[in-house]
Design a protein around this motif. Sequence first.
Motif, mmCIF file in Angstrom:
data_model
loop_
_atom_site.group_PDB
_atom_site.id
_atom_site.type_symbol
_atom_site.label_atom_id
_atom_site.label_comp_id
_atom_site.label_asym_id
_atom_site.label_seq_id
_atom_site.Cartn_x
_atom_site.Cartn_y
_atom_site.Cartn_z
ATOM 1 N N VAL A 47 21.017 5.942 10.757
ATOM 2 C CA VAL A 47 22.423 6.453 10.955
ATOM 3 C C VAL A 47 23.047 7.142 9.840
ATOM 4 C CG1 VAL A 47 24.582 5.794 11.786
ATOM 5 C CG2 VAL A 47 22.564 4.735 12.798
ATOM 6 N N LEU A 48 22.772 6.812 8.666
ATOM 7 C CA LEU A 48 23.676 7.479 7.612
ATOM 8 C C LEU A 48 22.971 8.831 7.411
ATOM 9 C CD1 LEU A 48 23.848 4.544 4.813
ATOM 10 C CD2 LEU A 48 25.844 5.790 5.936
ATOM 11 N N ALA A 49 21.662 8.797 7.576
ATOM 12 C CA ALA A 49 20.843 10.086 7.323
ATOM 13 C C ALA A 49 21.355 11.031 8.458
ATOM 14 C CB ALA A 49 19.176 9.966 7.332
ATOM 15 N N ALA A 50 21.593 10.619 9.724
ATOM 16 C CA ALA A 50 21.608 11.534 10.931
ATOM 17 C C ALA A 50 23.421 12.003 10.585
ATOM 18 C CB ALA A 50 21.821 10.776 12.120
ATOM 19 N N ALA A 51 24.246 11.158 10.009
ATOM 20 C CA ALA A 51 25.429 11.511 9.650
ATOM 21 C C ALA A 51 25.678 12.574 8.724
ATOM 22 C CB ALA A 51 26.411 10.415 9.295
ATOM 23 N N ALA A 52 24.633 12.561 7.856
ATOM 24 C CA ALA A 52 24.738 13.678 6.782
ATOM 25 C C ALA A 52 23.954 14.764 7.317
ATOM 26 C CB ALA A 52 23.856 13.184 5.521
ATOM 27 N N GLY A 53 23.688 15.009 8.379
ATOM 28 C CA GLY A 53 23.319 16.479 9.034
ATOM 29 C C GLY A 53 23.983 17.522 8.851
ATOM 30 N N ASP A 54 23.718 18.590 8.724
ATOM 31 C CA ASP A 54 24.443 19.796 8.554
ATOM 32 C C ASP A 54 25.765 19.949 9.492
ATOM 33 O OD1 ASP A 54 24.968 22.079 7.324
ATOM 34 O OD2 ASP A 54 24.122 23.469 9.094
ATOM 35 N N ALA A 55 25.599 19.614 10.890
ATOM 36 C CA ALA A 55 26.748 19.959 11.725
ATOM 37 C C ALA A 55 27.475 18.655 11.448
ATOM 38 C CB ALA A 55 26.151 19.990 13.117
ATOM 39 N N SER A 56 27.248 17.466 11.181
ATOM 40 C CA SER A 56 27.908 16.359 11.146
ATOM 41 C C SER A 56 28.696 16.539 9.709
ATOM 42 C CB SER A 56 26.986 15.157 11.111
ATOM 43 O OG SER A 56 26.156 14.994 12.345
ATOM 44 N N MET A 57 28.101 17.042 8.743
ATOM 45 C CA MET A 57 28.574 16.862 7.426
ATOM 46 C C MET A 57 29.565 17.908 7.675
ATOM 47 S SD MET A 57 28.546 15.783 4.428
ATOM 48 C CE MET A 57 26.917 14.908 3.994
ATOM 49 N N ARG A 58 29.643 19.014 8.059
ATOM 50 C CA ARG A 58 30.638 20.050 8.019
ATOM 51 C C ARG A 58 32.027 19.381 8.838
ATOM 52 N NH1 ARG A 58 28.923 25.706 7.605
ATOM 53 N NH2 ARG A 58 26.707 25.872 7.245
ATOM 54 N N ALA A 59 31.763 18.407 9.881
ATOM 55 C CA ALA A 59 32.730 18.002 10.679
ATOM 56 C C ALA A 59 33.596 17.042 9.843
ATOM 57 C CB ALA A 59 32.207 17.582 11.878
ATOM 58 N N LEU A 60 33.154 16.272 8.542
ATOM 59 C CA LEU A 60 33.493 15.389 7.970
ATOM 60 C C LEU A 60 34.556 16.032 7.123
ATOM 61 C CD1 LEU A 60 30.308 13.356 6.699
ATOM 62 C CD2 LEU A 60 32.027 12.829 8.586
ATOM 63 N N THR A 61 35.652 15.017 7.019
ATOM 64 C CA THR A 61 36.744 15.323 5.963
ATOM 65 C C THR A 61 36.264 15.189 4.498
ATOM 66 O OG1 THR A 61 37.459 13.018 5.579
ATOM 67 C CG2 THR A 61 38.528 14.453 7.379
ATOM 68 N N VAL A 62 36.984 15.783 3.283
ATOM 69 C CA VAL A 62 36.648 15.825 2.245
ATOM 70 C C VAL A 62 36.239 14.294 1.550
ATOM 71 C CG1 VAL A 62 37.258 16.191 -0.267
ATOM 72 C CG2 VAL A 62 37.785 17.828 1.508
ATOM 73 N N THR A 63 37.358 13.275 1.909
ATOM 74 C CA THR A 63 37.033 12.000 1.718
ATOM 75 C C THR A 63 35.936 11.441 2.430
ATOM 76 O OG1 THR A 63 39.160 11.832 1.348
ATOM 77 C CG2 THR A 63 38.040 9.635 1.802
ATOM 78 N N GLY A 64 35.548 11.757 3.743
ATOM 79 C CA GLY A 64 34.410 11.351 4.420
ATOM 80 C C GLY A 64 32.881 11.686 3.721
ATOM 81 N N ARG A 65 33.022 13.097 3.446
ATOM 82 C CA ARG A 65 31.906 13.514 2.427
ATOM 83 C C ARG A 65 31.778 12.576 1.441
ATOM 84 N NH1 ARG A 65 34.118 18.991 3.164
ATOM 85 N NH2 ARG A 65 33.654 19.461 5.127
ATOM 86 N N LEU A 66 32.634 12.376 0.642
ATOM 87 C CA LEU A 66 32.442 11.515 -0.677
ATOM 88 C C LEU A 66 32.043 10.178 -0.381
ATOM 89 C CD1 LEU A 66 34.858 11.355 -3.707
ATOM 90 C CD2 LEU A 66 34.349 9.319 -2.621
ATOM 91 N N ASN A 67 32.598 9.317 0.804
ATOM 92 C CA ASN A 67 32.062 8.090 0.902
ATOM 93 C C ASN A 67 30.644 8.278 1.468
ATOM 94 O OD1 ASN A 67 34.861 7.125 0.420
ATOM 95 N ND2 ASN A 67 35.421 7.188 2.407
#
Length: 574
Positions: free
Chosen positions: A399-419
Amino acid sequence: MPDVSEEFRSLGALRAAHLDLMRHAADGRGAEAQPDAGSLRAFIARAVATGRHLADDHEREAAQRILDYWSAELAATPDAVADDFRPSLLAPPLPAAGAEASGTRKGRDDGEEEGGRIDSRQAIRLAALARQWRDSGRARGYLLSGSALAKADDYSWLDPDIAMLVKASRQAEHEAVRRSSRTKNIVIAVLGALVLLAGGLAAFAFQAWNAEKAARAAEAEARAAEEAATWNAESDRAELREVIGERRSPQADDDRARLDDAAAFIAGLVRGGVLPLTQVPESLREGLDAFVPHPSPDSRPPSPPGIPRFDIDRLIRQQTADVLARFNVSPVDVGDRLVIGTPAPQQNGADSEGERLAARVPELNGGTPEVRRAAAQALVTALRDDGLPEAEQKKVTAVLAAAAGDASMRALTVTGRLNLLFVLSEIPAVHWERDGWLDLKAQARRAVGDLTDSRAAGETAIGEDTAAYLRRLQANLGISPAPSQTVYPHFVGITREQAINVGRLLRSVGWRVEQEERVRVGPDRSQVRYRQGEEGDRASAELLAADLRAAGQTDAQAAALPQITKGVLEVWLR
């Protein structure tokens, strides 16, 4: 006091006795022929007394040198006593000798003219050195050279041994000059041969460059023809769409772009094994074909090998709702199978521990700071500190790897990317090497490569702390430092643009990839070929094949061949 009756009456008499004594020692050439200590003491006593008859300064200087020489010889005899080591000096001249000397010449006598004004201590040292050379069997280590030889030449007349040492040193010096001359000639000849060889190599290299230039020109011409054919086909399709009235308004194109972004996000979930392809709404199937490696659920498994599938619809719905809200897309547009808020059916009455923890991944991006910290801590404890069984850890990591995908990563906030990057970077490198984790590792590597490229292009901003977590994750995933092998890609059956895109994706995860090469014939499936029997190349080839599968080459496998060069990985793309 020496017996005056035995003294020499002149410098000439002293020199004659000196030369006789030296010839006697030289003729014998043996220990028994050397003057004994008593004879030397007697000669020295007579030489000391000779000073009474010498008033001229030059004569006394020459006589003192002879006296110094034999004093040194006496000190070197085995029968020498303590008094023999004291310097012997000429007796002072008698008044009568001084009167006689007042009318004599103020220059050197014949013997002194030959020798000149010389250093008595130097004469003693040279004489001792000459005897050592003679007694050592004329070893070359005692020979003189340069300025020392030039100075020793002035003392040759004093001692036959010195004369022979000087002569032998001259001969050795001449031989050294001849050897140096021969070496110089050889070096000149070798350099000349190297110049000729370099000229030949330069000519050969120029011919090879011309041949390569012609080959590149031919390849460019073929590529231009292929691109022209593609452009013509696209033009035909555009003209056909215009004829049948399929022209869309700018607003429709904008809506379609937002929907494509949402589809890309859902495709990341499918690719990571989070969302089975069979659960994707029919309205999205056509759009997902451009993002999901396998074209339909019938032709390929719903997720790559080694990635578990499980029911986390609540997570999917929540993530999809957040993304669709950001893209301003109605939930109806993505199909009635993903209606936001509808509870998901339970499997066997309860979720597993890993599934429950995976459902907290969205908390890394939303909620209060306390909620985000609690979620990050729970995930790190489970993955870094082995708080869960390995199988459950794999579910959470997927799930973490899927959340780090390109489309998902772009949708995260700056804090979300850091976490998210913090949690992923805390997964130890050894965990990624577990059996069955290879494709999951490749999926995470692909996500890191996409983020790296997006950041370099200025499309995704991350802070210094996030960048530090990214670097640590790159190290744990084997991206940095890069593998030592060199990748040579070949492609057949796909366009050059597709091959270039695959090469870009491989470079983004650390591979050293050479220029893509088109071939006419290749294997019937994508392969990574490595040298048979090389364990290091085998492990890298399997990782590279997994990276290819993550890049869309879903049938890529590693193959061992004996003819492949060590340290080379040949990629064949179809």
